[in-house]
Design a protein around this motif. Sequence first.
Motif, PDB file in Angstrom:
ATOM      1  N   CYS A  67       0.828  -1.211   0.000  1.00 11.22           N
ATOM      2  CA  CYS A  67       0.000   0.000   0.000  1.00 11.22           C
ATOM      3  C   CYS A  67       0.858   1.255   0.000  1.00 11.22           C
ATOM      4  O   CYS A  67       0.563   2.226  -0.719  1.00 11.22           O
ATOM      5  N   CYS A  68       1.919   1.250   0.799  1.00  9.55           N
ATOM      6  CA  CYS A  68       2.809   2.410   0.853  1.00  9.55           C
ATOM      7  C   CYS A  68       3.531   2.612  -0.478  1.00  9.55           C
ATOM      8  O   CYS A  68       3.699   3.742  -0.946  1.00  9.55           O
ATOM      9  N   THR A  69       3.930   1.509  -1.102  1.00  9.71           N
ATOM     10  CA  THR A  69       4.646   1.609  -2.369  1.00  9.71           C
ATOM     11  C   THR A  69       3.738   2.110  -3.481  1.00  9.71           C
ATOM     12  O   THR A  69       4.106   3.012  -4.249  1.00  9.71           O
ATOM     13  N   VAL A  70       2.540   1.524  -3.567  1.00 12.91           N
ATOM     14  CA  VAL A  70       1.621   1.896  -4.639  1.00 12.91           C
ATOM     15  C   VAL A  70       1.000   3.267  -4.383  1.00 12.91           C
ATOM     16  O   VAL A  70       0.816   4.062  -5.311  1.00 12.91           O
ATOM     17  N   GLY A  71       0.700   3.578  -3.131  1.00 12.58           N
ATOM     18  CA  GLY A  71       0.011   4.815  -2.825  1.00 12.58           C
ATOM     19  C   GLY A  71       0.896   6.035  -2.757  1.00 12.58           C
ATOM     20  O   GLY A  71       0.441   7.153  -3.046  1.00 12.58           O
ATOM     21  N   ILE A  72       2.195   5.844  -2.401  1.00  9.87           N
ATOM     22  CA  ILE A  72       3.079   6.998  -2.213  1.00  9.87           C
ATOM     23  C   ILE A  72       4.321   6.912  -3.099  1.00  9.87           C
ATOM     24  O   ILE A  72       4.670   7.879  -3.787  1.00  9.87           O
ATOM     25  N   GLY A  73       5.009   5.756  -3.076  1.00  4.43           N
ATOM     26  CA  GLY A  73       6.287   5.647  -3.776  1.00  4.43           C
ATOM     27  C   GLY A  73       6.171   5.864  -5.270  1.00  4.43           C
ATOM     28  O   GLY A  73       6.847   6.740  -5.845  1.00  4.43           O
ATOM     29  N   LEU A  74       5.319   5.091  -5.923  1.00  6.90           N
ATOM     30  CA  LEU A  74       5.155   5.227  -7.369  1.00  6.90           C
ATOM     31  C   LEU A  74       4.580   6.588  -7.773  1.00  6.90           C
ATOM     32  O   LEU A  74       5.051   7.192  -8.746  1.00  6.90           O
ATOM     33  N   PRO A  75       3.570   7.134  -7.086  1.00 10.23           N
ATOM     34  CA  PRO A  75       3.097   8.473  -7.457  1.00 10.23           C
ATOM     35  C   PRO A  75       4.145   9.562  -7.279  1.00 10.23           C
ATOM     36  O   PRO A  75       4.173  10.519  -8.060  1.00 10.23           O
ATOM     37  N   VAL A  76       5.004   9.440  -6.265  1.00  3.81           N
ATOM     38  CA  VAL A  76       6.064  10.442  -6.095  1.00  3.81           C
ATOM     39  C   VAL A  76       7.003  10.441  -7.300  1.00  3.81           C
ATOM     40  O   VAL A  76       7.359  11.493  -7.846  1.00  3.81           O
ATOM     41  N   TYR A  77       7.404   9.250  -7.727  1.00  4.50           N
ATOM     42  CA  TYR A  77       8.300   9.155  -8.877  1.00  4.50           C
ATOM     43  C   TYR A  77       7.603   9.606 -10.164  1.00  4.50           C
ATOM     44  O   TYR A  77       8.201  10.296 -10.999  1.00  4.50           O
ATOM     45  N   SER A  78       6.337   9.253 -10.323  1.00  2.00           N
ATOM     46  CA  SER A  78       5.595   9.685 -11.512  1.00  2.00           C
ATOM     47  C   SER A  78       5.395  11.199 -11.522  1.00  2.00           C
ATOM     48  O   SER A  78       5.470  11.835 -12.587  1.00  2.00           O
ATOM     49  N   THR A  79       5.166  11.790 -10.358  1.00  3.35           N
ATOM     50  CA  THR A  79       5.056  13.250 -10.279  1.00  3.35           C
ATOM     51  C   THR A  79       6.381  13.913 -10.622  1.00  3.35           C
ATOM     52  O   THR A  79       6.414  14.945 -11.315  1.00  3.35           O
ATOM     53  N   PHE A  80       7.470  13.340 -10.145  1.00  2.00           N
ATOM     54  CA  PHE A  80       8.802  13.857 -10.480  1.00  2.00           C
ATOM     55  C   PHE A  80       9.034  13.841 -11.990  1.00  2.00           C
ATOM     56  O   PHE A  80       9.519  14.824 -12.577  1.00  2.00           O
ATOM     57  N   LYS A  81       8.679  12.733 -12.640  1.00  2.00           N
ATOM     58  CA  LYS A  81       8.865  12.642 -14.083  1.00  2.00           C
ATOM     59  C   LYS A  81       7.981  13.645 -14.820  1.00  2.00           C
ATOM     60  O   LYS A  81       8.402  14.253 -15.811  1.00  2.00           O
ATOM     61  N   ALA A  82       6.751  13.840 -14.344  1.00  2.00           N
ATOM     62  CA  ALA A  82       5.851  14.795 -14.992  1.00  2.00           C
ATOM     63  C   ALA A  82       6.372  16.220 -14.869  1.00  2.00           C
ATOM     64  O   ALA A  82       6.262  17.018 -15.814  1.00  2.00           O
ATOM     65  N   ILE A  83       6.964  16.551 -13.721  1.00  2.00           N
ATOM     66  CA  ILE A  83       7.512  17.900 -13.530  1.00  2.00           C
ATOM     67  C   ILE A  83       8.753  18.102 -14.380  1.00  2.00           C
ATOM     68  O   ILE A  83       8.919  19.144 -15.038  1.00  2.00           O
TER      69      ILE A  83
END
Length: 215
Positions: free
Chosen positions: A31-47
């Motif tokens: 849950c922590c990986t899917v809910g926070i880890g992956l979105p953080v990295y995806s947000t970084f790539k989008a920025i």
Amino acid sequence: MALLGSAIPSEVGLRLLLCPFGSNIVIRTACCTVGIGLPVYSTFKAIENRDCSEQHKWLVYWAAYGSFSLAEVFLDKFLYRCPFYYHMKFAFLVWLQLPTTNGSMMIYRRYLRPFLLRHQARLDHLLGATSNEIAKFVVTHQNEIQVLKSMIEKCATTASQIVKDIIQPGQTEGRNLNDPNNPAPNRLQIQDGSNAPQSTSSQSQDQDPEPDSDD
């Protein structure tokens, strides 16, 4: 064989996730990986890629996830009693991010956006009053804040020095022993006996030998 080798980890992972009682740590980590880890990295790539559509997508996701986390804080006493709670949470987080379902956008448009638009004026007034009170508190207790800041900086400096001494004990010890201003002799040289100080009795015997007695 390659197909069998790739299917084994997937089967083991599914069994760990679907086991309701023996995989609490595994499902919470998922849950922590899917809910926070992956979105953080995806947000970084989008920025970094300056992709406006991806930035909008992940902004909506963080709004939906933040609302869910806020509700989870108030309902934790009731939700954590459910044995399948983390499994349902994992499925919900996946549903929020899947492009086919686009659950975060659905929650934002149906629930979050209408609620915030309806209470926007009240929330703006509350945030403005809160920021003014914080500013008054900072101005009133400016001296205490400076003292606290200096104490935190001293504690951080002391902690970093302790960590350095623990990580590099040999380098620190060798530097202190080889320092010309340090009167303490090198322990290695003392053990070898090369620079060990001689006793006063041996020096006196070497300097003042006894004369031979005449028969």
